[in-house]
Design a protein around this motif. Sequence first.
Motif, PDB file in Angstrom:
ATOM      1  N   ILE A 136     -47.016 -14.002  -6.472  1.00  0.00           N
ATOM      2  CA  ILE A 136     -45.578 -13.376  -6.514  1.00  0.00           C
ATOM      3  C   ILE A 136     -45.994 -11.551  -6.584  1.00  0.00           C
ATOM      4  CG2 ILE A 136     -44.075 -12.731  -8.299  1.00  0.00           C
ATOM      5  CD1 ILE A 136     -42.854 -15.482  -8.093  1.00  0.00           C
ATOM      6  N   VAL A 168     -43.321  -9.703  -4.838  1.00  0.00           N
ATOM      7  CA  VAL A 168     -42.124 -10.605  -4.549  1.00  0.00           C
ATOM      8  C   VAL A 168     -40.824  -9.989  -5.219  1.00  0.00           C
ATOM      9  CG1 VAL A 168     -41.101 -12.414  -4.770  1.00  0.00           C
ATOM     10  CG2 VAL A 168     -43.529 -12.726  -3.324  1.00  0.00           C
ATOM     11  N   LEU A 171     -37.547 -15.405  -6.640  1.00  0.00           N
ATOM     12  CA  LEU A 171     -38.468 -16.690  -6.533  1.00  0.00           C
ATOM     13  C   LEU A 171     -37.384 -17.310  -6.155  1.00  0.00           C
ATOM     14  CD1 LEU A 171     -40.497 -18.084  -6.887  1.00  0.00           C
ATOM     15  CD2 LEU A 171     -40.487 -18.944  -9.141  1.00  0.00           C
TER      16      LEU A 171
END
Length: 293
Positions: A136, A168, A171
């Motif tokens: 992430i 990222v 999620l």
Amino acid sequence: MGGSQSKQNAASQTYPELKKPWREFNWGEKDELQKRLENFSMNHPEVSNVRILVAGQIGAGKSSFINSINSAFQGEINCEALADATAGTSCSFTQRFQTFQISHKSGKLPFVFGDIMGLEAESLNGLQVDDVIKTISGHVKESYKFTGNALTSEDEGYKKKPSGSDQVFCLVYVIAADTVQLAENNLFKKLKVIRERISDQGIPQVIVMTKVDEACPWVKNDLKKIYYSKKIEEKVQYCSIQVGVPITSIFPVKNYHNEINTNDEVDVLILKALDQIVRSAEKRIQKGPHSLK
């Protein structure tokens, strides 16, 4: 004679069809959703693409979800992200970190999906929570092979200075509807730990619930029954409680699996989920790059 009718009657008693849908849904908005997503453009100096990470159960259909998105845009079945045809759940088919950019007939769209190894219930097996956090944060290099041991800053697969576009901004948990209530509590504990670790940075989390047709006979026979299915509603509620994601951020879908042609019902569910994912990520991107420990 009467065999199929008897099965249908038994299904109607076991899996009641609701009189009103548990969620209002516009089955005719495929073209509108597709056009809006195809016209989406980034407006941040440090981020060129919307990067989205898919994580979740082994065998839930993470790679198939990415393929289904591409299929919906291209109007033909796409298999760029290799999926496990055996549909086994003992080990993850995806072993390396790979990214896939969504395409349509005229070119690339600014949506990049990261596909990682599936999560196992055992705390020391498979993908580690720290690996998800590092992915992430943008610290995992493309094609890095997950080993079961958490990636460290000294490993070759570690990216020391990720850019804003490496990070990222949403999620996505992919969870299978047909096995969600059989999943071990330790798996949900892992998802909760991930959720807690990224919540401070305001990173949105969405659940995509796959295999709805395998979970409910009504839906298998007619995908448009999905929001009239009490069974699917109960599974969405169960997911919400176990993972801590609100019901409004949970999207039941059917991935393309054995089809050779696309169809509007599958496409509109997939595109609606993507639209919400992109909207959530865009709001987070406006706040700028993040930093996770």
